[in-house]
Design a protein around this motif. Structure first.
Motif, PDB file in Angstrom:
ATOM      1  N   LEU A   6      48.208 125.503  54.215  1.00 60.17           N
ATOM      2  CA  LEU A   6      49.170 125.557  52.930  1.00 60.17           C
ATOM      3  C   LEU A   6      48.322 126.435  51.957  1.00 60.17           C
ATOM      4  O   LEU A   6      47.327 126.400  51.414  1.00 60.17           O
ATOM      5  N   PHE A   7      49.090 127.621  51.597  1.00 57.12           N
ATOM      6  CA  PHE A   7      48.830 128.897  50.605  1.00 57.12           C
ATOM      7  C   PHE A   7      49.136 128.099  49.289  1.00 57.12           C
ATOM      8  O   PHE A   7      50.543 128.234  49.150  1.00 57.12           O
ATOM      9  N   TYR A   8      48.419 127.449  48.626  1.00 56.05           N
ATOM     10  CA  TYR A   8      48.815 126.758  47.375  1.00 56.05           C
ATOM     11  C   TYR A   8      48.624 127.696  46.099  1.00 56.05           C
ATOM     12  O   TYR A   8      47.323 128.000  45.938  1.00 56.05           O
ATOM     13  N   ARG A   9      49.333 128.074  45.234  1.00 58.12           N
ATOM     14  CA  ARG A   9      49.233 129.109  44.240  1.00 58.12           C
ATOM     15  C   ARG A   9      48.592 128.423  42.957  1.00 58.12           C
ATOM     16  O   ARG A   9      49.271 127.386  42.516  1.00 58.12           O
ATOM     17  N   VAL A  10      47.565 128.921  42.726  1.00 61.92           N
ATOM     18  CA  VAL A  10      46.769 128.700  41.409  1.00 61.92           C
ATOM     19  C   VAL A  10      46.665 130.039  40.875  1.00 61.92           C
ATOM     20  O   VAL A  10      45.686 130.585  41.034  1.00 61.92           O
ATOM     21  N   GLY A  11      47.385 130.384  39.735  1.00 59.27           N
ATOM     22  CA  GLY A  11      47.025 131.471  39.052  1.00 59.27           C
ATOM     23  C   GLY A  11      47.291 132.752  39.839  1.00 59.27           C
ATOM     24  O   GLY A  11      48.340 132.953  40.678  1.00 59.27           O
ATOM     25  N   ASP A  12      46.324 133.541  39.896  1.00 56.85           N
ATOM     26  CA  ASP A  12      46.379 134.760  40.780  1.00 56.85           C
ATOM     27  C   ASP A  12      45.845 134.566  42.142  1.00 56.85           C
ATOM     28  O   ASP A  12      45.833 135.443  42.775  1.00 56.85           O
ATOM     29  N   PHE A  13      45.612 133.294  42.629  1.00 56.31           N
ATOM     30  CA  PHE A  13      45.063 133.011  44.065  1.00 56.31           C
ATOM     31  C   PHE A  13      46.098 132.196  44.611  1.00 56.31           C
ATOM     32  O   PHE A  13      46.705 131.466  44.112  1.00 56.31           O
ATOM     33  N   LYS A  19      50.531 128.545  61.510  1.00 56.43           N
ATOM     34  CA  LYS A  19      51.739 128.879  60.680  1.00 56.43           C
ATOM     35  C   LYS A  19      51.257 128.575  59.313  1.00 56.43           C
ATOM     36  O   LYS A  19      50.144 127.837  59.152  1.00 56.43           O
ATOM     37  N   VAL A  20      51.899 129.480  58.219  1.00 52.88           N
ATOM     38  CA  VAL A  20      51.247 129.321  56.833  1.00 52.88           C
ATOM     39  C   VAL A  20      52.570 129.083  55.954  1.00 52.88           C
ATOM     40  O   VAL A  20      53.795 129.542  55.984  1.00 52.88           O
ATOM     41  N   ALA A  21      52.382 127.755  55.262  1.00 49.41           N
ATOM     42  CA  ALA A  21      53.506 127.587  54.254  1.00 49.41           C
ATOM     43  C   ALA A  21      53.015 128.195  52.898  1.00 49.41           C
ATOM     44  O   ALA A  21      51.766 127.716  52.431  1.00 49.41           O
ATOM     45  N   ILE A  22      54.101 128.686  52.296  1.00 50.81           N
ATOM     46  CA  ILE A  22      53.591 129.347  50.965  1.00 50.81           C
ATOM     47  C   ILE A  22      54.076 128.316  49.804  1.00 50.81           C
ATOM     48  O   ILE A  22      55.253 128.244  49.759  1.00 50.81           O
ATOM     49  N   CYS A  23      53.197 128.103  49.080  1.00 51.35           N
ATOM     50  CA  CYS A  23      53.600 127.075  47.813  1.00 51.35           C
ATOM     51  C   CYS A  23      53.341 127.731  46.705  1.00 51.35           C
ATOM     52  O   CYS A  23      52.325 128.227  46.275  1.00 51.35           O
ATOM     53  N   GLU A  24      54.561 127.877  45.902  1.00 47.47           N
ATOM     54  CA  GLU A  24      54.339 128.718  44.764  1.00 47.47           C
ATOM     55  C   GLU A  24      54.696 127.832  43.345  1.00 47.47           C
ATOM     56  O   GLU A  24      55.134 126.547  43.546  1.00 47.47           O
ATOM     57  N   GLN A  25      54.054 128.308  42.200  1.00 46.14           N
ATOM     58  CA  GLN A  25      54.083 127.763  40.953  1.00 46.14           C
ATOM     59  C   GLN A  25      55.694 127.941  40.585  1.00 46.14           C
ATOM     60  O   GLN A  25      56.067 129.168  40.515  1.00 46.14           O
ATOM     61  N   MET A  26      56.437 126.924  40.259  1.00 44.75           N
ATOM     62  CA  MET A  26      57.724 127.173  39.915  1.00 44.75           C
ATOM     63  C   MET A  26      58.093 126.874  38.416  1.00 44.75           C
ATOM     64  O   MET A  26      59.217 127.081  37.836  1.00 44.75           O
ATOM     65  N   GLU A  27      57.032 126.874  37.711  1.00 45.39           N
ATOM     66  CA  GLU A  27      57.049 127.157  36.141  1.00 45.39           C
ATOM     67  C   GLU A  27      55.891 127.806  35.608  1.00 45.39           C
ATOM     68  O   GLU A  27      54.856 128.065  36.198  1.00 45.39           O
ATOM     69  N   ASN A  28      56.093 128.302  34.371  1.00 47.41           N
ATOM     70  CA  ASN A  28      55.009 129.091  33.816  1.00 47.41           C
ATOM     71  C   ASN A  28      53.916 128.299  33.257  1.00 47.41           C
ATOM     72  O   ASN A  28      54.085 127.428  32.499  1.00 47.41           O
ATOM     73  N   PRO A  29      52.560 128.437  33.812  1.00 48.00           N
ATOM     74  CA  PRO A  29      51.624 127.338  33.508  1.00 48.00           C
ATOM     75  C   PRO A  29      51.193 127.544  32.007  1.00 48.00           C
ATOM     76  O   PRO A  29      50.769 126.222  31.514  1.00 48.00           O
ATOM     77  N   LYS A  30      51.557 128.808  31.376  1.00 47.32           N
ATOM     78  CA  LYS A  30      51.264 128.653  29.881  1.00 47.32           C
ATOM     79  C   LYS A  30      52.363 127.874  29.071  1.00 47.32           C
ATOM     80  O   LYS A  30      51.946 127.413  28.261  1.00 47.32           O
ATOM     81  N   LEU A  31      53.455 127.475  29.653  1.00 45.52           N
ATOM     82  CA  LEU A  31      54.585 126.710  28.971  1.00 45.52           C
ATOM     83  C   LEU A  31      54.445 125.304  29.500  1.00 45.52           C
ATOM     84  O   LEU A  31      55.252 124.440  28.858  1.00 45.52           O
ATOM     85  N   VAL A  32      53.609 124.803  30.283  1.00 49.32           N
ATOM     86  CA  VAL A  32      53.583 123.493  30.852  1.00 49.32           C
ATOM     87  C   VAL A  32      52.254 122.757  30.314  1.00 49.32           C
ATOM     88  O   VAL A  32      51.300 123.195  30.497  1.00 49.32           O
TER      89      VAL A  32
END
Length: 121
Positions: free
Chosen positions: A35-42, A95-108
């Motif tokens: 699981l590639f879990y998006r945290v900011g720029d990583f 296998k790689v699952a790409i997990c993206e941020q679905m909201e702008n972290p600055k607004l949440v």
């Protein structure tokens, strides 16, 4: 390589941080994937995924606080360079699952909504 004491890594999901609870909830739907879990720029990987990724990709295996004095393995790659890392994982049978941020972290306030947007095999 950083040596980490294994006894500090026995995690109870109830004791983990909200972000790690979200990670493991998402990971439970993709147990056969890294699981590639998006945290900011990583894209971050945790626990066993981090151990596997660090070996295959030759990246640093480190740790982060998981809550209540426990730690969790962590390894990450910059999102802008992720395609080569993903290719290397797939070439090595992952296998790689790409997990993206679905909201702008600055607004949440609180945890950012994330979801898997694709699985690469």
């Amino acid at each position: 390589m950083l040596l980490l004491e294994k006894e500090h890594f026995n995690l109870n999901l109830e004791d983990t941080t909200p972000m790690l609870k979200q990670y493991f909830e998402i990971k439970s739907s993709y147990p056969d994937c890294i699981l590639f879990y998006r945290v900011g720029d990583f894209y971050e990987t945790y626990a066993q995924d981090a151990e596997i990724s660090s070996k295959i990709l030759d990246i640093v295996l480190t740790s982060r606080d998981a809550g209540r004095g426990k730690k969790i393995f962590m390894a990450g790659v910059p999102y802008h360079a992720a395609s080569q890392y993903i290719y290397n994982l797939v070439q090595n049978g992952c296998k790689v699952a790409i997990c993206e941020q679905m909201e702008n972290p600055k607004l949440v306030k609180g945890i950012v909504k994330r979801e898997v947007v694709r699985v690469i095999t």
